[in-house]
Structure formats: C-alpha cells, structure tokens
Design an enzyme around this catalytic site. Structure first.
Site, PDB file in Angstrom:
ATOM      1  N   GLU A   1      -6.202   6.501  -6.820  1.00  0.00           N
ATOM      2  CA  GLU A   1      -7.429   6.428  -6.021  1.00  0.00           C
ATOM      3  C   GLU A   1      -7.435   7.438  -4.880  1.00  0.00           C
ATOM      4  OE1 GLU A   1      -5.685   3.820  -6.992  1.00  0.00           O
ATOM      5  OE2 GLU A   1      -7.037   2.413  -8.005  1.00  0.00           O
TER       6      GLU A   1
ATOM      7  N   PHE B   1      -5.870 -12.970  -6.465  1.00  0.00           N
ATOM      8  CA  PHE B   1      -5.250 -11.789  -7.073  1.00  0.00           C
ATOM      9  C   PHE B   1      -6.026 -10.520  -6.691  1.00  0.00           C
ATOM     10  CE2 PHE B   1      -4.912  -8.829 -10.726  1.00  0.00           C
ATOM     11  CZ  PHE B   1      -3.578  -8.493 -10.538  1.00  0.00           C
ATOM     12  N   GLN B   2      -5.307  -9.546  -6.221  1.00  0.00           N
ATOM     13  CA  GLN B   2      -5.860  -8.258  -5.783  1.00  0.00           C
ATOM     14  C   GLN B   2      -6.922  -8.412  -4.686  1.00  0.00           C
ATOM     15  OE1 GLN B   2      -6.859  -5.868  -9.319  1.00  0.00           O
ATOM     16  NE2 GLN B   2      -4.791  -5.027  -9.244  1.00  0.00           N
TER      17      GLN B   2
ATOM     18  N   LYS C   1     -17.289  -9.672  -6.743  1.00  0.00           N
ATOM     19  CA  LYS C   1     -17.553  -9.652  -8.181  1.00  0.00           C
ATOM     20  C   LYS C   1     -18.789 -10.472  -8.543  1.00  0.00           C
ATOM     21  CE  LYS C   1     -14.931  -9.525 -12.472  1.00  0.00           C
ATOM     22  NZ  LYS C   1     -13.596  -9.714 -13.089  1.00  0.00           N
TER      23      LYS C   1
ATOM     24  N   MET D   1       6.740  23.807   7.555  1.00  0.00           N
ATOM     25  CA  MET D   1       6.256  23.725   8.929  1.00  0.00           C
ATOM     26  C   MET D   1       7.204  22.881   9.784  1.00  0.00           C
ATOM     27  SD  MET D   1       4.049  24.887  10.925  1.00  0.00           S
ATOM     28  CE  MET D   1       2.428  25.361  10.319  1.00  0.00           C
TER      29      MET D   1
END
Lengths: 195, 586
Positions: free
Chosen positions: B68, B130-131, B180, B494
């Site tokens: 993502e 869940f999630q 959902k 760097m």
C-alpha cells in the site's frame, strides 16, 4: 513571557474535531489547562474554550493552525483582561461539620456558596467564580474534611466580540480576522518604505 | 489512456431516486470527479468496493501495486506529474496503516490525494475486530481532512467534500474510511453533486490590494532584490505569471527543491537552488539582498539554515495561499495572502520595469566560483570512480531537459536536483518535506501514468530502492516504461557524509550491501545492466534511454563522494561551504 491565554474556537459539529484540535496542542507539547465545549449563540455551531499558559506568539501561530482545520469557523485568543470568565465548583462537605461549626457555614455563605443538595450525611455546595476564589475556598475548607471537590472548565465571553452571527452570514467573503492576520508592519507604510 | 472529459456529465442529479449500493456510489463519484486511475490493493474490508469496481473496470483503471505504501507514493507521483488528484484504495487495518507514510509525505508536500480505506462493519467498531484499526485517529495529524462513512446515505456527500478539499486551496491528502456495511448498504441515490463550497473552509484568502501596493513599492525601491520560490507556483499553475513577474523587474530567482522546474533551469534569471545543498550564490546572497520576495514557499529549515541569521538585513515579501504560513518561520514585512495565480499578475501590473545587471553579476560570480570548486571537478572528474554529478551531466544530454526526474532521498537526490536540466514545469518529483526513502520507484510509476508521453527516470540510491524494490513487480505487470537509475555507492551516503564530517568518521551502520540488481530486474522480466567503468557509462545510458520499455541501470559510483556546497546544520546560509576544508568547528 508565558501568559494565561483563552482561545475561543467556533466550529461545525463534527465527530473527531475535538481530537483534530487537541493534537495541535500536544504536537507542540503545549498543555491544555482547561477545555470546555458548548453550544454557541447559533444553532449547530459549537464553541470551544481552551485555556493555555503560553507566549502570545506561540498562541498566534497555534490559532492559525486551528483556524486552518476544515471544520473550524473562527478562532480568537485573548488575555484575561479581554474576557469575562467564570468557573464553577462543587464541594461535598460532611453534614455534621456544618451543623457543629458555625464558622464553616459562614465561610460558605461569605463566599457565595449555594447548597445544591442537603442530606443527613453530607451537603453539596456550589460556587461560581474565578480560579483564585475557588482555590481559596478549597484551601479553607480542607481542614474541615472536604469529602469531594470538582471544578469545571473555564467558560469565557470576549468583551469586544460581537458574536459570530454576522461573520457566519458573510463567511464566504470574509477576510481572515484581524487577530490572526495582524502584522506588526501593517499600517506602518512610512517606516517600512523609506524614501 | 481514457479521456476523462466525457464522464463529467454521466451522473447528474435528477428527480428520480434510484437505489444504489454505497460501493457503486463510490464509483459514480470517481467518474463524476473525472478520475480514471486508481492505485490500490484489495482486502477483506474493501471487497464490496472492489466488487463494484469490477463493473466499472472499462472506465476506471486500477493499478495493483505490491504494497500500500507503493500505492500512495504512486498516487503522489501521478498527482505531481499531472496536476490532478491521485486516488488510492486500501483495505482496513494493515492496508490503511501502510498508507500513513505516504499521507505524511503528501501532507507536508501539499499533494492532492483522496485515499479510500475499507473498515470493519460499523457495529464492530471498537471491538478489536479482525483487521480493525482506528484509522481516523491514526491519520488525523497527517491528513488535510478525514471522515468515516458508516452509512451509505453519507457516501456521496463525503466523497464530494473529499475531492473538493484535496484539490482546492493549499492541496493535501484526504482519507475517507468506509465501513463495510456502508459499502454494502442500498440507499436512495439522487445523483452525485460536486462540492464547491464549505462554510467553514476558505481555500483562497481574499487578496488585500493594500498589500499588493506595499509590496510593489518595496520591489520598486529594491536595489538587490531576490525571489525565492517554491512549489506554490506549480500548485497555482502560475508558471507563466511568475515568469512575467520576474522578467518585468529583472529579478534573480532561486528555487526550493519543491519549486524546481517551475522556472526553466536555464532561464537567464534562474540563479539556482536554495537550501542545505543548494547552489552557492543564492544561499550566500540571501544575506545580502535588500528585498526578499518569497513566492509559494514556506521557509523550511533546510532552506533557511539558522533562522535568526536569515536575511535579517532584508525586507520580506511573502506570497502564500495558506495564512498559517505567514510569519510562521520568518516574519513578513508585507504578507501577500492569496493564490499566486491571482496575486502575481496584480504585482506585475503594479511594479516598474527595472534592470539589476550589477546585482545579477554577483550571482554570476558566485556561479563561477562554484563551477571551479565543485561543479566542474564533479562533472568532469580526471579519474577515479564514476561520480553522481557526471552521470547527471551525461543524462542531461539525452533528456534535453524534457524528462520527468523522480528521485528518492539522500545524496543522489541532492545531486539530481543540483544538476538536472529542466525545461518544463512538473519535471521534478521528489520527497521534499518528509524525506521519505522508498518514495522514488513507486512515485516514478505513478508519474508515468500521470504523464504517459514524457520520459520518466527514477533516480534512486542503493538504500531507497531496497525499501520499495517490490514495486518492480508493478512495473512488470503494467509494462510502464519507467527508467530506473540506481546510483550505488554501497553506503547510506548522506548519513555517511554526516558521520564523516560531524561524527569523526564513525561510520555507524551505513555500509549497505545490495543484491545483484540485474538479476533482480531480470527476475521481474525487466531489462537491466550494471556499469562501473567510465568508458561504459555513455553507452549504458544511451541503451537505457532508447530501450522501448522499462529498464533498470545500476551505476556503481564513488563510495565516499560528498555533496557540496553545504550549509552545515545550525549555520547561517551565508556560512555555506564549498568543500570539507572550509567547515569551521562550531
């Protein structure tokens, strides 16, 4: 120099907005001394009253960041002499002390306390006033067995404010408020541009 | 690519109510907002939206990324290259938390994005389902606005606000979290109506004519004016207005890293890049100008160096659309609120035609000094390993300043921005404010989608490429002709440079080993090569440029090359040094 500054925020009624505002303070490690949310003079518009102990310059920048949030309509910040402010406190005192010790009752009366609940075992008094008055009364009640004490957040009215009515009406065209856009060089044309 | 124009009228409000699912309303909203591309990754809580997308896949192209974070960086690259709003889909929980770095990056670099995340059913919120994760609260500090939709009836309104807020005023990322049940729910749908005003949101401050004339008076009297500009010029689509302004009063102009490209790098008034590793002249002379005109920039600490020694001799004119930027870091003598697309023409109208030949000569002198001490030796090294500046110099011969250069973060980024030639706006795509390693590769993929007819070259280091190297899979699957140029110095360069200069050569965990990039690329069916010898460089670059397809080229460069000039941390811009020996102990 750090002052007690009261920030007044007019907002839309949105879930999560309190958090969006609060994190602007915590991100800069500024402690919120007092926070009150309430309806305002206009239906559907909410008013946050936030007290911080900070330098004015820091609060000015913070106020701009608050006003930048999408659901915030307007932000003001004021010193204590620019506002009328009050806090409310509740004191739960044992009933027998009041009955036995006349001076306790006198103390409460002198301080403008009003009995809210009177029971056999305790009495709940209420006072409204400024921080110091409430703190003084607490200190003087403590020796007599103060069972419980709670103080509300500050609520404040800005002396110079005309409310938000007119601003809401013309909000689309409204310039950024003078408090937020005030610039030390503004209106000092001759000093800035020297011939 | 699909032309978005004809979608505008597809869904218009009508009197007839129809029942639509929340998910299908999302699709209608995207079409009405002229979106034709989504970067995303499906998952449990966003499945109804993906199911609806299946019916719209002819009109809405979906790019399946590998992570993502890749999706959101690609959407950023797309937005920066095209000037349009990038759209991201991700699922709840880990899908949404993987967006956080990209949101923070887009927030600080003012990139318009609308991210749509799935969420568990509304009745499960707060139950550690869940999630489930509290995406709204996690993303509040890194979004311009966010909102959780728990009922399909809110869907159209929330999305309309999202697109309006993301792209208007000072742009930024917006996240819409959709439970959902709201995706599945059928609701009365009256058609999608775009949002064009929100009572509590004023994207454009009203222009105050008094400030325009104050600013013009200062510019007219200036003998040593300096313009410093940022991305605001591009975000305001005011490149032409900007050039008209600086040309009228003969104003030397320097850019921030985010502003690079808004003015062609070879324009006679272009005096180079500001900042810690910017050019010598504009940094040094910031503390000699008498009027500093800041256009669409925010005085980042990497630009100003030590604040209390920054341009203290100068009157400051600050043009910005965001009132919160005025006086935030540097006090403005004259603040010019407003969209620079509108304020610049007013200012151009009000100022006198001027010439500042002698003052501009000072920039030319500084440039000669920088050429002698840094640029020439870096671009044309007598021997030794290949230098990054040499690669950029040669690359310029092929791009002719027409390519989009997407960089990651680190030494290669500074070199690319210092030496790349750019003739077009929206040519420099880099993570400026947040400094997000791993940005380069996915952003380049997005940039290619945003500007399919331009050449897109991702210039990345060996550190950054390994943070998001999985997005080679996205290149493989989409076939996007992105050129990936890895400048490999086997160090986190760097950090190593700072350890060398300021930490007594204590190289603490900066040695970075790399995989065989050619084999990795070949594993993804991407053509690749690796060079380390100077004589191989030109043919390798040529092959990369002319290859009709994606290509990965690894160039092994000098391991301990340093980037100069440099404004050491905590120093004033006028204390800029051209080499290691000039750094004085503090």
């Amino acid at each position: 120099m750090k002052n007690e500054i009261t920030i007044t925020v007019y907002t839309e009624n949105q879930v999560g907005l309190l958090n969006r505002i609060a994190i602007l303070f915590s991100r800069r490690k500024i402690n919120i001394e007092s926070l009150n949310t309430s309806p305002s003079e206009l239906e559907g518009i909410y008013r946050f009253t936030i007290v911080v102990l900070e330098e004015e310059e820091v609060v000015r920048k913070l106020a701009r960041q608050i006003e930048k949030q999408i659901d915030v309509l307007k932000v003001y910040f004021n010193n204590n002499d620019e506002i009328i402010w009050q806090e409310m406190a509740l004191y739960k005192v044992p009933a027998d002390i009041i009955a036995e010790k006349v001076k306790v009752e006198r103390l409460l009366r002198v301080n403008g306390a009003r009995a809210v609940v009177i029971r056999k075992d305790y009495i709940v008094f209420e006072t409204t006033g400024q921080r110091e008055e409430i703190n003084n009364l607490v200190a003087r009640l403590e020796p007599f067995g103060l069972i419980e004490f709670v103080r509300s957040a500050r609520i404040a009215i800005i002396k110079a404010s005309a409310g938000i009515h007119d601003q809401i009406l013309e909000f689309e065209e409204k310039l950024p408020g003078d408090t937020l856009t005030g610039n030390e060089f503004l209106n000092k044309h001759k000093e800035v541009v020297t011939e | 690519m699909i032309s978005p124009a004809h979608y505008a009228d597809v869904v218009t409000p009508s009197d007839t109510l129809t029942l639509e699912s929340g998910s299908r309303i999302v699709m209608h909203a995207l079409l009405a907002e002229e979106v034709n591309l989504i970067f995303g990754y499906p998952g449990g809580a966003i499945m109804p939206i993906y199911d609806a997308l299946y019916d719209f896949k002819d009109d809405l192209q979906h790019i399946l990324v590998r992570h993502e974070q890749g999706a959101i960086h690609a959407a950023q690259g797309y937005a920066r290259a095209s000037g349009r709003t990038g759209v991201v889909f991700a699922t709840s929980g880990p899908g949404a938390t993987n967006l956080v770095t990209g949101l923070a990056d887009a927030m600080i670099d003012s990139t318009p994005l609308v991210c749509i995340t799935g969420q568990v059913f509304a009745h499960l919120l707060g139950t550690d389902a869940f999630q489930e994760t509290d995406v709204i609260n996690i993303t509040t500090p890194v979004t311009k606005w966010n909102y959780q939709v728990t009922d399909a009836s809110e869907m159209a309104g929330a999305l309309a606000r999202a697109f309006y807020i993301a792209a208007s005023g000072r742009p930024g990322p917006v996240l819409i979290d959709i439970t959902k049940n709201a995706q599945l729910q059928q609701t009365d749908f009256e058609g999608y109506e775009k949002c064009s005003r929100i009572r509590s949101y004023r994207p454009k401050p009203v222009i105050r004519p008094a400030y325009i004339s104050e600013a013009a008076a200062l510019i007219d009297r200036a003998e040593r004016p300096l313009v410093v500009f940022g991305q605001g010029v591009m975000l305001g689509k005011a490149e032409k207005e900007f050039i008209d302004f600086i040309e009228k009063a003969d104003l030397p102009s320097a850019w921030t890293i985010m502003g690079m490209g808004a003015l062609p790098t070879d324009h006679p008034l272009a005096v180079g890049m500001l900042g810690m590793h910017g050019n010598y002249g504009p940094n040094l002379l910031t503390n000699q100008c008498d009027v500093l005109i800041a256009v669409g920039m925010r005085f980042d600490d990497r630009v100003t160096g030590r604040l209390d020694k920054y341009a203290t001799q100068a009157k400051i004119i600050h043009l910005d659309i965001d009132p919160a930027e005025i006086d935030k870091n540097i006090k403005a003598t004259v603040p010019v609120w407003g969209d620079c697309k509108e304020t610049l023409p007013l200012l151009t109208e009000a100022i006198q035609k001027k010439s500042h030949v002698a003052w501009r000569q000072k920039f030319a002198e500084c440039h000669v000094r920088e050429m002698d001490k840094v640029i020439t030796p870096e671009q044309f090294p007598a021997g030794g390993p290949i230098t990054m500046a040499e690669v950029m110099h040669q690359l310029n011969q092929y791009t002719g300043g027409e390519a989009i250069i997407v960089t990651d973060v680190g030494q290669h980024q500074m070199v690319a921005c210092r030496y790349a030639v750019m003739n077009q706006s929206r040519s420099n795509i880099t993570s400026g404010g947040l400094g997000t390693m791993g940005f380069g590769l996915p952003a380049a993929i997005g940039a290619k989608f945003g500007a399919p007819h331009r050449m897109v070259i991702a210039i990345v280091g060996d550190g950054g490429i390994q943070m998001t190297i999985q997005e080679l899979g996205t290149i493989m699957q989409t076939g996007m002709k992105v050129k990936v140029l890895i400048l490999n110095n086997e160090y986190l360069g760097m950090v190593r440079q700072w350890q060398e200069l300021f930490h007594d050569h204590r190289y603490s965990f900066v040695q970075m080993s790399s995989p065989d990039y050619v084999q990795v690329a070949n594993g993804y069916h991407i053509m690749a090569a690796s060079v380390s010898a100077r004589e191989d460089l030109t043919p390798a670059l040529e092959k990369m440029i002319y290859h009709d397809g994606p290509y990965l080229l690894e160039i092994k460069v000098g391991k301990e090359n340093n980037i100069f000039p440099m404004v050491p941390t905590g120093r004033s811009v006028s204390e800029i040094v051209l080499c290691k020996e000039e750094i004085r102990p503090s």
